[in-house]
Scaffold this active site. Structure first.
Site, PDB file in Angstrom:
ATOM      1  N   ARG A  73     -37.126  13.222  -7.142  1.00  0.00           N
ATOM      2  CA  ARG A  73     -36.891  11.884  -7.990  1.00  0.00           C
ATOM      3  C   ARG A  73     -37.909  12.444  -9.438  1.00  0.00           C
ATOM      4  O   ARG A  73     -38.838  12.913  -9.188  1.00  0.00           O
ATOM      5  CB  ARG A  73     -37.179  10.660  -7.756  1.00  0.00           C
ATOM      6  N   ASP A 128     -27.785   4.518   3.304  1.00  0.00           N
ATOM      7  CA  ASP A 128     -27.672   3.257   3.074  1.00  0.00           C
ATOM      8  C   ASP A 128     -25.990   2.502   3.027  1.00  0.00           C
ATOM      9  O   ASP A 128     -25.919   1.287   3.186  1.00  0.00           O
ATOM     10  CB  ASP A 128     -28.271   2.791   1.739  1.00  0.00           C
TER      11      ASP A 128
END
Length: 320
Positions: A73, A128
């Protein structure tokens, strides 16, 4: 038409990302493009950490979890300075288009650099399954099966000791993993952020089931709810049933991808290259009603994911 396609994975890793990388690289080469792998996502794009990939570079990776391109990230990429550096590196390496594999954060990054003139295609890759524009994300099925296998093992000891097991599964702020494994494992209750829950009612339900001869219980909690230890303590205090809490954690992200994830990764990877070959850019690949489709990135990011309340209610009907 774009002639050099950069490939990156960003955000959380998901089983099947390697299969998607393989598909993009080989489909690119087959259609006459050059494929460039970018290590560590947008951070690697800023640092110029990239290399040309050939067909052999992606041999024997389809069965491997994680991502051979690594992931990260990047806070710097969220700045104008970072975007400018990334664009300069795209120009330096001759990259005029990017295939970005990841979740919503990955797609926001793709949208930002597309405004600098880099053509982008997003492929949904996250365990997810929380990307609104698609029915399915790469990695979801593998994570489900990993959680399923572990909960089945927990149930063996839960049954042997007549206990209650509180099991926390991943999913960030979404309950898709929780509700599916809850139904699949015969859970007593599933607790997710999408549905209001009442622990007092859950405890009363357990006590009534105990009167009918039920000796063990299983509560599945989505990680977005949090406080699993507190939930376990509450249940034990208000039912008198010995309760153990297990947080499955990052093991759900690892392991060899299932057949479903490998096939979906191959389909989505090839579809992404087809979009670029046809001059279509700034799109997100998605699965809708069994068919691959694509959406404008802005439109995709503006959608809202529905929670399967029918499945949640079905679990309640089955838990007697």
């Amino acid at each position: 038409m774009s002639r050099t396609i950069g490939i990156l994975t960003s955000g959380g890793d998901a089983p099947g990302m390697n299969a998607a990388i393989r598909a993009v690289v080989r489909a690119s080469i087959a259609k006459g493009f050059k494929a460039v792998g970018i290590r560590r996502g947008y951070q690697g794009l800023i640092e110029g950490d990239m290399y040309e990939m050939n067909a052999r570079d992606v041999s024997d990776i389809v069965q491997r979890g994680g991502t051979i391109l690594y992931t990260a990230r990047s806070k710097k990429f969220m700045t104008e300075e970072g975007l400018d550096i990334a664009k300069e590196n795209c120009d330096k390496f001759g990259i005029d288009s990017l295939v970005c594999i990841g979740g919503d954060g990955t797609f926001r990054g793709a949208l930002d650099i597309s405004k600098k003139g880099v053509k982008c295609i997003g492929i949904p890759g996250t365990i997810d399954n929380d990307i609104a524009c698609t029915d399915y994300t790469i990695g979801f099925d593998t994570a489900l099966n990993t959680a399923l296998g572990m909960i089945d093992k927990i149930k063996d000891t839960e049954m042997s000791h007549s206990r209650c097991s509180v099991v926390e599964v991943m999913g960030r702020r979404a309950g898709h993993i929780a509700v599916n494994v809850g139904v699949a494992t015969g859970a007593t209750e599933v607790i997710t952020v999408e549905k209001e829950f009442n622990l007092a009612e859950t405890c009363q339900k357990m006590l009534e089931q105990k009167k009918t001869g039920k000796r063990h219980f299983e509560i599945v909690v989505a990680e977005g709810v949090g406080h699993s230890e507190d939930i376990g303590a509450y249940i034990q205090e208000h039912t008198g049933i010995e309760t153990r809490v297990t947080i499955l954690g990052h093991v759900q992200r690892g392991g060899a991808p299932t057949c479903t994830d490998r096939v979906m990764a191959a389909r989505m990877g090839c579809y992404a290259v087809d979009l670029l070959a046809n001059g279509l850019t700034n799109r997100v690949v998605a699965l809708k009603n069994g068919h691959l489709v694509d959406y404008d990135i802005v439109e995709a990011l503006g959608m809202r994911k529905n929670y399967d309340e029918h499945l949640h209610n079905l679990l309640s009907d089955l838990s007697l």
